[in-house]
Design an enzyme around this catalytic site. Structure first.
Site, PDB file in Angstrom:
ATOM      1  CB  SER A   4      34.514   3.359   6.443  1.00 17.46           C
ATOM      2  OG  SER A   4      35.265   3.235   5.247  1.00 17.46           O
ATOM      3  CG  HIS A  22      31.841   2.550  10.420  1.00 20.31           C
ATOM      4  ND1 HIS A  22      31.829   3.920  10.319  1.00 20.31           N
ATOM      5  CD2 HIS A  22      33.102   2.152  10.068  1.00 20.31           C
ATOM      6  CE1 HIS A  22      33.016   4.341   9.926  1.00 20.31           C
ATOM      7  NE2 HIS A  22      33.802   3.295   9.777  1.00 20.31           N
ATOM      8  CD  GLU A  81      28.955   6.140  11.695  1.00 15.67           C
ATOM      9  OE1 GLU A  81      28.699   7.350  11.600  1.00 15.67           O
ATOM     10  OE2 GLU A  81      29.560   5.499  10.802  1.00 15.67           O
ATOM     11  CG  ASN A  85      33.814   7.761   7.456  1.00 16.76           C
ATOM     12  OD1 ASN A  85      34.606   8.393   8.153  1.00 16.76           O
ATOM     13  ND2 ASN A  85      33.912   6.455   7.292  1.00 16.76           N
TER      14      ASN A  85
END
Length: 317
Positions: free
Chosen positions: A144, A165, A177, A215
């Site tokens: 992440s 991800h 992702e 993130n």
């Protein structure tokens, strides 16, 4: 332990995966993320091998997958219980488990790790598997926050290395992702992108930058909420209510951080702060560090380990 490819295979170009279709997937890490990815891959007809260092963890993971499938069936097959049970058994038949990552990688089209957010451990894992997996096999990380290129640097297949991800809980969250590095071949990226679609997910293309897209925006937001509370400028409850009712968010930052895990938050911030110590957005939180040091990984309770396995400090493969 596992078979060895011939030395000449190491030099094969990315054309080896040009027309490859990902059918067999090895997922390393039997935690919540790994089990969730295994579930959605198996449910979409992929052959899945779930790997961990401990049989108890794998048993718990399979039990969790079965429980999750039963919840799906309860809604999807409410009027057809027999069809629902058939669906569960079909999905579970697509999942096998192993404690030997090297052997599991044999014949795999994709090896995806979902283990602890620690760069060296990931590098050691992929460095080991790189010597054992077939030349066509694509490697991917579910990290992440860590740079994909840093993880891939331990291998000789950087053109066949990318990021996938997923988001927690995997069966429910639609986004994936897909991260390509400067060395990732277009064929590899396309294979990962198409695989994400096959899982019923919506993939987005990301560059190999800190936190990718979600993130990089989300973690600083959560950290600022923690600092706000740390300064005594708002209770956790009020901050969550304010962001839900004032910004229209489905959950507040503290509720969301419980899904992420405070230990994961700390890992991310430690890594970003080390790489960019002058960035105020990456300033560590004393409160967060204290909670994680005390074994408190969410805001509600101390994490209780339910399985009797040794700590996974490394992968002895």
């Amino acid at each position: 332990m596992a078979f060895f490819t011939h030395h000449f295979c190491r030099g094969l170009s990315s054309s080896a995966v040009r027309s490859a279709v990902i059918k067999h997937v090895t997922i390393i890490g039997g935690g919540q993320m790994g089990a969730g990815i295994a579930q959605v891959a198996a449910a979409t007809g992929h052959s899945v091998t779930l790997v961990d260092t401990c049989e108890d963890i794998l048993k718990k993971a399979v039990k969790g997958i079965e429980g999750s499938l039963k919840r799906v069936v309860k809604k999807k097959y409410a009027d057809k219980p027999e069809a629902g049970e058939e669906f569960i058994q079909k999905v579970l038949q697509n999942v096998s488990t192993s404690t030997d990552a090297g052997s599991a990688a044999q014949g795999s089209d994709l090896v995806l790790e979902a283990i602890v957010e620690n760069l060296k451990i990931k590098q050691d894992l992929f460095g080991h598997l790189d010597k054992l997996a077939p030349a066509h096999t694509i490697f991917a990380s579910n990290t992440s926050s860590l740079p994909i290129s840093d993880i891939a640097s331990s291998t000789d297949r950087q053109d066949r290395f990318g990021g996938l991800h997923f988001f927690n809980p995997v069966p429910m969250m639609k986004l994936v992702e897909v991260i390509g590095t400067s060395a990732t071949s277009q064929e590899t990226f396309d294979a990962l992108f198409n695989f994400s679609k096959e899982l019923g997910k919506t993939p987005v293309s990301c560059k190999d930058t800190p936190g990718f897209i979600v993130n990089r925006l989300l973690v600083p937001y959560i950290m600022e909420a923690i600092r706000l509370h740390e300064r005594g400028h708002g209770s956790k409850e009020d901050i969550d209510i304010a962001m839900k009712l004032g910004a229209g968010y489905p959950m507040g930052p503290f509720e969301l951080s419980d899904y992420v895990g405070l230990d994961t938050m700390k890992f991310i911030m430690d890594g970003w702060s080390a790489k960019d110590p002058d960035n105020l957005l990456f300033t560590p939180s004393e409160l967060l560090n204290k909670l994680v040091a005390e074994g408190k990984y969410d805001w509600r309770r101390i994490l209780q380990v339910q399985v009797k396995c040794p700590p996974r400090r490394h992968w002895s493969l």
